[in-house]
Design a protein around this motif. Structure first.
Motif, short mmCIF file in Angstrom:
data_model
loop_
_atom_site.label_atom_id
_atom_site.label_comp_id
_atom_site.label_asym_id
_atom_site.label_seq_id
_atom_site.Cartn_x
_atom_site.Cartn_y
_atom_site.Cartn_z
N TYR A 173 58.79 45.31 43.92
CA TYR A 173 57.51 44.35 44.23
C TYR A 173 56.21 45.50 44.69
O TYR A 173 56.36 46.86 44.69
CB TYR A 173 58.17 44.33 46.24
N CYS A 174 55.44 44.64 44.77
CA CYS A 174 54.08 45.77 45.87
C CYS A 174 53.64 44.64 46.23
O CYS A 174 53.40 43.63 47.00
CB CYS A 174 53.77 45.85 44.44
N TRP A 175 52.24 45.55 47.26
CA TRP A 175 51.09 45.32 47.97
C TRP A 175 50.14 45.86 48.48
O TRP A 175 50.57 47.15 48.18
CB TRP A 175 52.24 45.10 49.38
N SER A 176 49.03 45.49 48.48
CA SER A 176 48.03 46.28 49.12
C SER A 176 47.78 46.03 51.21
O SER A 176 47.79 47.08 51.36
CB SER A 176 46.09 45.99 48.59
N SER A 177 48.09 44.60 50.95
CA SER A 177 48.37 44.58 52.54
C SER A 177 49.50 44.07 52.71
O SER A 177 50.57 43.29 52.32
CB SER A 177 48.04 43.49 53.19
#
Length: 744
Positions: A173-177
């Motif tokens: 998984y990834c996220w910036s926000s």
């Protein structure tokens, strides 16, 4: 036999159903539905064959004639429980949360750490991409359907935060926000992840190295490129990347490097080269001008230049890995490196650092040889992570074996964990993290921090004391959680959020504006409460819950309270229930309750005991609405409950009488005047709880609140009330808070 099987199938199954027996199953499965019936029902065993052996567990299969006969209501995402979990045969393992740590230990045998939920939660703080850094320098919490087991942090496009996580299934998984969690569309399963400003890396379940560019396609909300495999002939165990050099440690302890990776990774002729002067290596860590190597025997070697190599060096020896002589007698278990700093953890949990900059943790800089952090003497650390930027500061965070978080350094965007009010901490200091979490993994970037923690769901911190801001009173302490409707501090932010949720959900506090909320720690009262709770058994409560009474109104009261108990998630499959309840007091008396508990009312109209309610407006009905009201929120240990319907002015009144024999508490439903509720009338419904002794209640919170407006009436009883609908109506009334909030 045919008849008996048919009756078993039909039992408690209303509708036009044709029961299929063992002898008919083969024929019926290949034919249309029986004429005159809308569905078939067959009992089967685990392999799908018809059920016939009474000793076997059975299941069922349904066949309906058309799609309009079914309606999807819920989607459930679940995983099989881990095998080998020992349980007390008389009790179930708690489904979602612990009540109290001591109770938890006695509730489940053979399970360590039972007070922690299986769920791992992710926390993040620092500069999270918002334009207003002041607002983003705060802790944010978010859940995902799978538990994260590893987490990483970096930046992309120089200033944008990027976070990478792996769950227990090996998915990425990834996220910036934090509000936009993206799952990788990738069938490969992974065992380790690493994130750096230009590239991310992962080790697959077959120990191969994968990579992809760091970043997110923000317009489409997807990752830019899927992970690609780097051809190799070894089994990877650890990875680091810096200055366009990729280092891979193998399971055999060899170290390979891939030079000029950004330029050559697409060139199939380029390959890994083994570093000849390294063997038996466990981990590699890199800084701007230095590289550290930790061997499996616990020794540290270094290469490069500057104070961060921890030894004297010459220009000729910069590329050689040489042991650091000053610490050759010490066994180390982990290393970490920042741009100009080196850190290491010994087998005893002590922290050493050397190099230069604010991330060192020493009062002086530079430090050219490894030196222990004396401020952390006696504290055992499990993990360290360091990062930073010359413009906004360099810092280090560490996790102790107990799961507490320490920070040191300088950071202008809140990465130290104190928000923007505290941006410099040269020597290590404990972040007063929430007592309902235990940190297990940490990752830092130049601008933000990610933390994985095991969560103690829902339970307050009244009996724990690692907050530094407890205010000592006579025989108890208080901790300010909420001040003028806002969180009193970053450290207690989630605790405050939890309290607001329980105040609304369990105590109907939607009509009050919270001015101040204090958590209470009274060890004497708490120990008495625990002792009282442990005396009771689940059998006693279940016996009272299943009791049958000739009076229907008494049965209605019991149904209502049973439903309220079950709304507290920690009561599912758990020893005798503990619920939230509230009392209202004058400003002078509220602190006396925190010190001494609630006094018994000898002349109580529903019995002699301690009186509480689950309705905040009802608790304050006799106090002036224009004033600031003082409430105490209690934990109430119910034991066995007896439903009361007797009016205090009737001859059979319980006025001043002891709690009913063989019971621990009275429960009653009332109208706004405090009289037993008449189910044949309309009007708001409230409740009163009468406990037999003062040790059944523990004051967990003190609340000062202002009433927003008049007490709103509950959902009204319909004009035509009958016995079939009354119990459903009772259950609906207790859920009125959520419905009211949704309608608003």
């Amino acid at each position: 036999v045919d008849r008996r099987q048919r009756q078993m199938c039909i039992r408690d199954r209303p509708g036009n159903i044709y029961p299929v027996t063992k002898e008919q199953s083969a024929d019926v499965r290949e034919s249309t539905l029986q004429q005159g019936f809308q569905s078939h029902l067959c009992l089967v065993v685990a392999d799908g064959t018809p059920y016939s052996d009474p000793e076997q567990p059975f299941y069922d299969e349904w066949v309906v004639s058309q799609g309009t006969q079914i309606c999807p209501r819920y989607v459930i995402v679940a995983k099989t429980k881990k095998p080998g979990l020992k349980k007390n045969t008389n009790r179930k393992l708690w489904a979602s949360a612990s009540i109290l740590d001591d109770v938890a230990q006695s509730a489940v045998e053979g399970v360590s750490d039972v007070s922690l939920s299986d769920r791992t939660i992710a926390l993040t703080w620092g500069s999270l991409g918002d334009s207003n850094i002041e607002e983003s320098a705060k802790i944010l919490w978010f859940n995902n359907l799978s538990n994260f087991v590893q987490i990483a942090a970096t930046v992309y496009d120089e200033t944008k935060p990027f976070s990478l996580a792996m769950d227990e299934l090996g998915d990425l998984y990834c996220w910036s926000s934090p509000e936009k969690l993206i799952k990788y569309d990738d069938s490969t399963k992974y065992v380790s992840i690493y994130a750096f400003p230009k590239f991310c890396f992962a080790i697959s379940s077959d120990y191969q190295v994968y990579f992809w560019p760091t970043g997110i396609d923000e317009e489409n909300g997807i990752i830019k490129t899927k992970p690609q495999k780097i051809p190799s002939e070894f089994n990877a165990a650890n990875i680091t990347y810096n200055a366009d050099k990729l280092y891979v440690v193998t399971d055999e302890g060899l170290v390979y490097q891939f030079l000029d990776f950004e330029e050559k990774h697409s060139n199939h002729d380029a390959s890994f080269q083994v570093i000849s002067d390294l063997a038996d290596v466990l981990k590699i860590a890199t800084g701007s001008h230095h590289v550290l190597a930790l061997t499996k025997s616990g020794h540290i070697l270094s290469a490069g230049s500057g104070p961060a190599i921890g030894r004297q060096s010459s220009e000729e020896s910069q590329d050689k890995f040489i042991p650091i002589e000053s610490i050759k007698e010490i066994e180390f278990v982990d290393i970490n490196a920042g741009a100009t700093v080196s850190l290491a953890i010994t087998s005893d949990g002590a922290v050493y650092s050397w190099g230069e900059g604010s991330a060192l943790g020493h009062a002086e800089s530079p430090v050219s040889e490894p030196k222990p952090l004396l401020e952390l003497e006696g504290i055992k650390f499990a993990k360290l992570s360091t990062d930073g930027d010359k413009n906004i500061g360099e810092y280090t965070l560490g996790i102790t074996e107990e799961g507490f978080v320490y920070s040191w350094g300088i950071h202008k965007s809140g990465c130290l964990g104190y928000g923007l009010s505290h941006t410099a901490q040269i020597t290590p200091h404990h972040i007063p993290n929430q007592t309902h979490i235990r940190a297990v993994n940490i990752a830092t970037s130049p601008i933000h921090v990610n933390l994985l923690a095991k969560a103690k769901l829902w339970w307050p911190s009244h009996h724990l004391t690692e907050y530094n801001s407890w205010e000592k009173k006579e025989n108890y302490s208080s901790l300010l959680l909420i001040e003028n409707t806002g969180c009193a501090s970053l450290a207690t932010a989630h605790e405050a959020q939890i309290f607001e949720s329980l105040f609304l959900k369990f105590l109907s506090g939607y009509n009050y504006e919270l001015k101040q909320v204090y958590a209470i720690n009274n060890p004497v009262l708490y120990e008495k409460f625990l002792a009282q709770h442990k005396q009771k058994t689940m059998t006693e409560y279940e016996k009272s819950e299943k009791a049958e009474f000739p009076e229907k109104s008494r049965q209605y009261v019991l149904s209502y309270w049973t439903n309220y108990v079950r709304q507290h998630e920690w009561n599912l499959g758990h020893p005798p229930p503990v619920v939230y309840a509230v009392t209202a007091h004058s400003h002078e008396n509220v602190w006396k309750v925190c010190e001494n508990g609630i006094p018994v009312q000898d002349d109580g109209q529903y019995g002699k005991g301690i009186y509480l309610t689950t309705y905040t407006p009802y608790a304050a009905k006799d106090l002036p609405s224009s004033e600031l009201v003082a409430f105490v929120v209690h934990l109430a240990a119910l034991g066995s409950i007896y439903p009361v319907i007797e009016h205090p002015k009737q001859e059979n009144s319980l006025l001043g009488k002891p709690i009913a024999e063989e019971y621990d508490a009275h429960v009653v439903l009332t109208n706004a005047n405090g009289e037993p509720y008449d189910f044949n009338t309309k009007g708001p419904l409230f409740d009163e709880l009468v406990l037999s002794n003062e040790n059944q209640a523990y004051p967990a919170y003190v609340v000062f609140a202002k009433q927003k407006d008049q007490i709103p009436e509950n959902t009204q009883v319909s004009e035509e009330v009958n016995e079939e609908s009354i119990v459903d109506w009772i259950l609906q009334k207790k859920n009125r808070t959520d419905n009211l909030l949704l309608s608003k």
